[in-house]
Design a protein around this motif. Structure first.
Motif, PDB file in Angstrom:
ATOM      1  N   HIS A 124       0.885  -1.404   0.083  1.00 28.24           N
ATOM      2  CA  HIS A 124      -0.021  -0.183   0.055  1.00 28.24           C
ATOM      3  C   HIS A 124       0.707   1.263  -0.052  1.00 28.24           C
ATOM      4  O   HIS A 124       0.516   2.508   0.198  1.00 28.24           O
ATOM      5  CB  HIS A 124      -0.799   0.051   1.102  1.00 28.24           C
ATOM      6  CG  HIS A 124      -2.261  -0.668   0.871  1.00 28.24           C
ATOM      7  ND1 HIS A 124      -3.302  -0.297   0.345  1.00 28.24           N
ATOM      8  CD2 HIS A 124      -2.620  -1.779   1.514  1.00 28.24           C
ATOM      9  CE1 HIS A 124      -4.233  -0.963   0.252  1.00 28.24           C
ATOM     10  NE2 HIS A 124      -3.716  -2.283   0.946  1.00 28.24           N
ATOM     11  N   HIS A 170     -12.595 -15.785   7.787  1.00 33.22           N
ATOM     12  CA  HIS A 170     -12.215 -15.188   6.528  1.00 33.22           C
ATOM     13  C   HIS A 170     -11.552 -16.147   5.674  1.00 33.22           C
ATOM     14  O   HIS A 170     -11.755 -16.054   4.533  1.00 33.22           O
ATOM     15  CB  HIS A 170     -11.623 -13.757   6.791  1.00 33.22           C
ATOM     16  CG  HIS A 170     -11.345 -12.925   5.674  1.00 33.22           C
ATOM     17  ND1 HIS A 170     -11.971 -12.076   5.456  1.00 33.22           N
ATOM     18  CD2 HIS A 170     -10.259 -13.100   4.892  1.00 33.22           C
ATOM     19  CE1 HIS A 170     -11.558 -11.302   4.335  1.00 33.22           C
ATOM     20  NE2 HIS A 170     -10.232 -12.087   4.137  1.00 33.22           N
ATOM     21  N   ALA A 177      -4.898 -10.033   8.347  1.00 29.81           N
ATOM     22  CA  ALA A 177      -5.539  -9.107   7.450  1.00 29.81           C
ATOM     23  C   ALA A 177      -6.786  -8.333   8.270  1.00 29.81           C
ATOM     24  O   ALA A 177      -6.908  -7.094   7.818  1.00 29.81           O
ATOM     25  CB  ALA A 177      -6.351  -9.883   6.141  1.00 29.81           C
ATOM     26  N   GLU A 178      -7.429  -8.904   9.108  1.00 27.89           N
ATOM     27  CA  GLU A 178      -8.594  -8.048   9.640  1.00 27.89           C
ATOM     28  C   GLU A 178      -7.692  -7.217  10.744  1.00 27.89           C
ATOM     29  O   GLU A 178      -8.203  -5.899  11.016  1.00 27.89           O
ATOM     30  CB  GLU A 178      -9.101  -9.050  10.673  1.00 27.89           C
ATOM     31  CG  GLU A 178     -10.062  -9.944   9.508  1.00 27.89           C
ATOM     32  CD  GLU A 178     -11.369 -10.446  10.056  1.00 27.89           C
ATOM     33  OE1 GLU A 178     -11.768 -10.032  11.395  1.00 27.89           O
ATOM     34  OE2 GLU A 178     -12.121 -11.289   9.445  1.00 27.89           O
ATOM     35  N   THR A 218      -6.427  -3.972   8.620  1.00 25.18           N
ATOM     36  CA  THR A 218      -7.519  -3.256   8.011  1.00 25.18           C
ATOM     37  C   THR A 218      -7.977  -2.320   9.309  1.00 25.18           C
ATOM     38  O   THR A 218      -8.497  -1.206   9.216  1.00 25.18           O
ATOM     39  CB  THR A 218      -8.805  -4.263   7.565  1.00 25.18           C
ATOM     40  OG1 THR A 218      -8.221  -4.747   6.471  1.00 25.18           O
ATOM     41  CG2 THR A 218      -9.874  -3.233   7.335  1.00 25.18           C
ATOM     42  N   ASP A 242      -7.593   0.956   8.149  1.00 26.36           N
ATOM     43  CA  ASP A 242      -8.856   1.169   7.195  1.00 26.36           C
ATOM     44  C   ASP A 242      -8.802   1.062   5.932  1.00 26.36           C
ATOM     45  O   ASP A 242      -9.414   1.608   5.079  1.00 26.36           O
ATOM     46  CB  ASP A 242      -9.505   2.696   7.496  1.00 26.36           C
ATOM     47  CG  ASP A 242      -9.946   3.016   8.825  1.00 26.36           C
ATOM     48  OD1 ASP A 242     -10.547   2.003   9.520  1.00 26.36           O
ATOM     49  OD2 ASP A 242      -9.669   4.184   9.306  1.00 26.36           O
ATOM     50  N   LEU A 243      -7.700   0.227   5.385  1.00 27.46           N
ATOM     51  CA  LEU A 243      -7.549  -0.199   4.221  1.00 27.46           C
ATOM     52  C   LEU A 243      -7.657  -1.885   4.023  1.00 27.46           C
ATOM     53  O   LEU A 243      -7.731  -2.698   5.047  1.00 27.46           O
ATOM     54  CB  LEU A 243      -6.022   0.137   3.605  1.00 27.46           C
ATOM     55  CG  LEU A 243      -5.630   1.763   3.567  1.00 27.46           C
ATOM     56  CD1 LEU A 243      -4.195   1.778   3.481  1.00 27.46           C
ATOM     57  CD2 LEU A 243      -6.343   2.360   2.796  1.00 27.46           C
ATOM     58  N   ASP A 244      -8.099  -2.197   2.780  1.00 26.44           N
ATOM     59  CA  ASP A 244      -8.361  -3.383   2.439  1.00 26.44           C
ATOM     60  C   ASP A 244      -6.842  -4.284   2.513  1.00 26.44           C
ATOM     61  O   ASP A 244      -5.959  -3.558   1.857  1.00 26.44           O
ATOM     62  CB  ASP A 244      -8.961  -3.861   0.925  1.00 26.44           C
ATOM     63  CG  ASP A 244     -10.368  -3.208   0.832  1.00 26.44           C
ATOM     64  OD1 ASP A 244     -11.075  -3.304   2.019  1.00 26.44           O
ATOM     65  OD2 ASP A 244     -10.715  -3.055  -0.234  1.00 26.44           O
ATOM     66  N   ALA A 245      -6.744  -5.474   2.926  1.00 26.59           N
ATOM     67  CA  ALA A 245      -5.729  -6.092   3.237  1.00 26.59           C
ATOM     68  C   ALA A 245      -4.939  -6.848   2.073  1.00 26.59           C
ATOM     69  O   ALA A 245      -5.967  -7.369   1.264  1.00 26.59           O
ATOM     70  CB  ALA A 245      -5.713  -7.425   4.390  1.00 26.59           C
ATOM     71  N   PRO A 246      -3.811  -6.562   1.572  1.00 28.35           N
ATOM     72  CA  PRO A 246      -3.345  -7.284   0.337  1.00 28.35           C
ATOM     73  C   PRO A 246      -3.047  -8.734   0.431  1.00 28.35           C
ATOM     74  O   PRO A 246      -1.837  -9.107   0.717  1.00 28.35           O
ATOM     75  CB  PRO A 246      -2.269  -6.422   0.088  1.00 28.35           C
ATOM     76  CG  PRO A 246      -1.642  -5.840   1.217  1.00 28.35           C
ATOM     77  CD  PRO A 246      -2.970  -5.710   2.113  1.00 28.35           C
TER      78      PRO A 246
END
Length: 288
Positions: free
Chosen positions: A37, A117, A260-261, A264, A268-272
């Motif tokens: 990111h 997830h 990943a959670e 985020t 506040d970003l989507d996890a790659p």
């Protein structure tokens, strides 16, 4: 991976505390996510002995760290040290991550939802399914509650001590059952749609590195088998399950789902996910 010369006074810091923690894959996973990111963040492993958890967490807030992941054996202690807990952490009584909000410390738990997830991404849905959770620690608590919340028809918690298993099973409400591990019968194993090992059994350097707790030979062809252990990537449980042709997820995939959670929640970003998984596998490959 970030080069040391790129860390500056503006770099935002995070990390993981545990005992031991030097073996953790979390730095590789999170630093890969930051790089993907383009974030000026860095994540490190911070060994903290029992008795030092509160001082470590308060020190992290004072130093301005953005957050800390929390691993064994500190999850319950960390929960007691937080100023505020998310609903997930309140219900479980354990945290696997903290976040600094001003001068306050907020505790959260993504262990169970992170596992789900990873399972969902692989094509498994908990709704209407029967699951067996092996163990009665913090991860077992989180997964048990998450499975029930996702609509599982039955969640059997099996642990060495029946009383500990029953206490964890209460988190699943009416669909939860707690039993001693040696009391899971043939029908119980055969009726499982998911078997999840949350104990260190099978881990290199752990209490029983050559053992698998589940009766894999009794599992049905539809059953999925997951193992929170990631060192080795192919645990005795996973080897046995794959030998039966069963679907499996190992500790790396599960850790990436959990991480990943946390990523985020902090950013506040989507996890790659692909970058995080690749970094974990690369780290394990270099350690062999």
């Amino acid at each position: 991976m970030r080069s040391p010369e790129l860390i500056s006074g503006a770099t935002r810091l995070a990390g993981v505390i545990g005992d031991p923690v030097r073996h953790s894959l979390s730095p590789a996973i999170h630093n890969a996510a930051y790089a993907a990111h383009g974030l000026d963040w860095a994540y490190v492993a911070l060994p903290v002995r029992p008795g030092g958890v509160e001082a470590a967490l308060r020190g992290a807030v004072a130093l301005g760290l953005e957050g800390l992941s929390v691993t064994m054996p500190h999850k319950a202690t960390a929960a007691a040290c937080c100023d505020e807990l998310t609903p997930a952490a309140v219900s479980l009584g354990v945290v696997n991550a903290t976040k600094r909000v001003g001068t306050s410390l907020v505790g959260h738990n993504t262990d169970g939802t992170g596992f789900l997830h990873a399972l969902s991404a692989a094509g498994w849905d908990a709704a209407g399914r029967n699951a067996i959770v092996l163990g009665a620690g913090g991860t077992a608590r989180a997964l048990t509650a998450a499975l029930a919340g996702a609509g599982a028809a039955r969640v059997t918690v099996a642990a060495r001590r029946a009383d500990a298993a029953r206490e964890v099973a209460q988190l699943a409400g009416a669909v939860g059952v707690g039993v001693a591990l040696d009391r899971v019968d043939d029908a119980g194993w055969g009726g499982a749609d998911l078997v999840a090992n949350t104990t260190p059994v099978g881990m290199i350097g752990g209490p029983a590195p050559q053992h698998a707790l589940a009766q894999v030979e009794l599992l049905s062809p539809r059953c999925w088998v997951i193992d929170a252990v990631y060192h080795p990537t192919e645990t005795p449980l996973l080897v046995a399950a794959k030998g039966r042709g069963l679907s499996t997820l190992g500790g790396v995939e599960l850790l990436v789902g959990v991480s990943a959670e946390v990523f985020t929640w902090w950013t506040d970003l989507d996890a790659p996910l692909d970058a995080m998984s690749a970094a974990a596998l690369d780290q394990l490959g270099r350690e062999r």
